[in-house]
Design an enzyme around this catalytic site. Structure first.
Site, PDB file in Angstrom:
ATOM      1  CG  ASN A  44      -0.384  -0.055   2.490  1.00  0.00           C
ATOM      2  OD1 ASN A  44       0.567  -0.792   2.493  1.00  0.00           O
ATOM      3  ND2 ASN A  44      -1.100   0.230   3.663  1.00  0.00           N
ATOM      4  CB  CYS A  55      -5.398  -0.960  -1.997  1.00  0.00           C
ATOM      5  SG  CYS A  55      -6.695  -0.450  -0.816  1.00  0.00           S
ATOM      6  CD  GLU A  57      -5.490  -5.500  -1.858  1.00  0.00           C
ATOM      7  OE1 GLU A  57      -5.345  -4.447  -1.864  1.00  0.00           O
ATOM      8  OE2 GLU A  57      -6.412  -6.333  -1.115  1.00  0.00           O
TER       9      GLU A  57
HETATM   10  N1  THU Z   1      -5.524  -1.551   2.558  1.00  0.00           N
HETATM   11  C1  THU Z   1      -4.703  -2.254   1.441  1.00  0.00           C
HETATM   12  O1  THU Z   1      -3.588  -1.927   1.158  1.00  0.00           O
HETATM   13  N2  THU Z   1      -5.568  -3.433   0.933  1.00  0.00           N
HETATM   14  C2  THU Z   1      -6.830  -3.774   1.217  1.00  0.00           C
HETATM   15  O2  THU Z   1      -7.416  -4.578   0.664  1.00  0.00           O
HETATM   16  C3  THU Z   1      -7.290  -3.100   2.551  1.00  0.00           C
HETATM   17  C4  THU Z   1      -6.962  -1.816   3.023  1.00  0.00           C
HETATM   18  C5  THU Z   1      -4.716  -0.695   2.950  1.00  0.00           C
HETATM   19  C6  THU Z   1      -4.865   1.025   2.629  1.00  0.00           C
HETATM   20  C7  THU Z   1      -4.576   1.809   3.676  1.00  0.00           C
HETATM   21  O3  THU Z   1      -3.235   2.025   3.448  1.00  0.00           O
HETATM   22  C8  THU Z   1      -4.467   0.806   4.936  1.00  0.00           C
HETATM   23  O4  THU Z   1      -4.489  -0.430   4.499  1.00  0.00           O
HETATM   24  C9  THU Z   1      -5.319   1.041   5.882  1.00  0.00           C
HETATM   25  O5  THU Z   1      -6.953   0.875   5.300  1.00  0.00           O
END
Ligand code: THU
Length: 133
Positions: A44, A55, A57
């Site tokens: 992320n 994110c 992903e």
């Molecule tokens: N986050 C992800 O990277 N992937 C997900 O599927 C859920 C949330 C990250 C976004 C943000 O930087 C942190 O988790 C908190 O929400």
């Protein structure tokens, strides 16, 4: 084709080391195998304008395209403690777009198919159906 889930999770943990997540303090790493056996990873990447956060992903899909594209066969995602993390709703849609039929995810409730975590998904097929009447 088969998958070593522990190795895929370990790749997600490695990718997490590059996370830029000081705003939330919630680092995430993601890893996937493509149908032709390539490893793609992401972490992320947050932003001072919080809503612009990418994110893990999202950066995984960027890695997929940086490598020339393809379809995802297996996916795993971990949080800062190394626990399996469910992709958020938006990322389920993102993964669906680039999934091979039958793509498997490591989830908090076991190995699941992408269609189990995004039932009746809207995707490229619906756009095709509309075009063809
Ligand atoms: N986050 C992800 O990277 N992937 C997900 O599927 C859920 C949330 C990250 C976004 C943000 O930087 C942190 O988790 C908190 O929400």
């Amino acid at each position: 084709m088969s998958v070593d889930w522990d190795a895929l999770k370990a790749a997600a943990v490695s990718a997490r080391a590059n996370s830029y997540s000081s705003y939330s303090g919630f680092p995430v790493g993601a890893a996937a195998l493509t149908t032709d056996g390539r490893l793609v990873t992401g972490c992320n990447i947050e932003n001072a304008s919080y809503g612009m956060t990418l994110c893990a992903e999202c950066s995984l899909v960027s890695d997929l395209f940086r490598q020339g594209g393809g379809k995802l066969a297996y996916f795993a995602c971990v949080d800062g403690n190394g626990n399996t993390l469910m992709p958020c709703g938006r990322c389920r849609q993102l993964l669906f777009e680039h999934s091979a039929p039958g793509m498997k995810l490591l989830t908090v409730s076991g190995i699941k198919d992408i269609t189990d975590v995004l039932p009746d998904a809207f995707g490229p097929a619906q756009l095709e159906e509309h075009k063809n009447g």
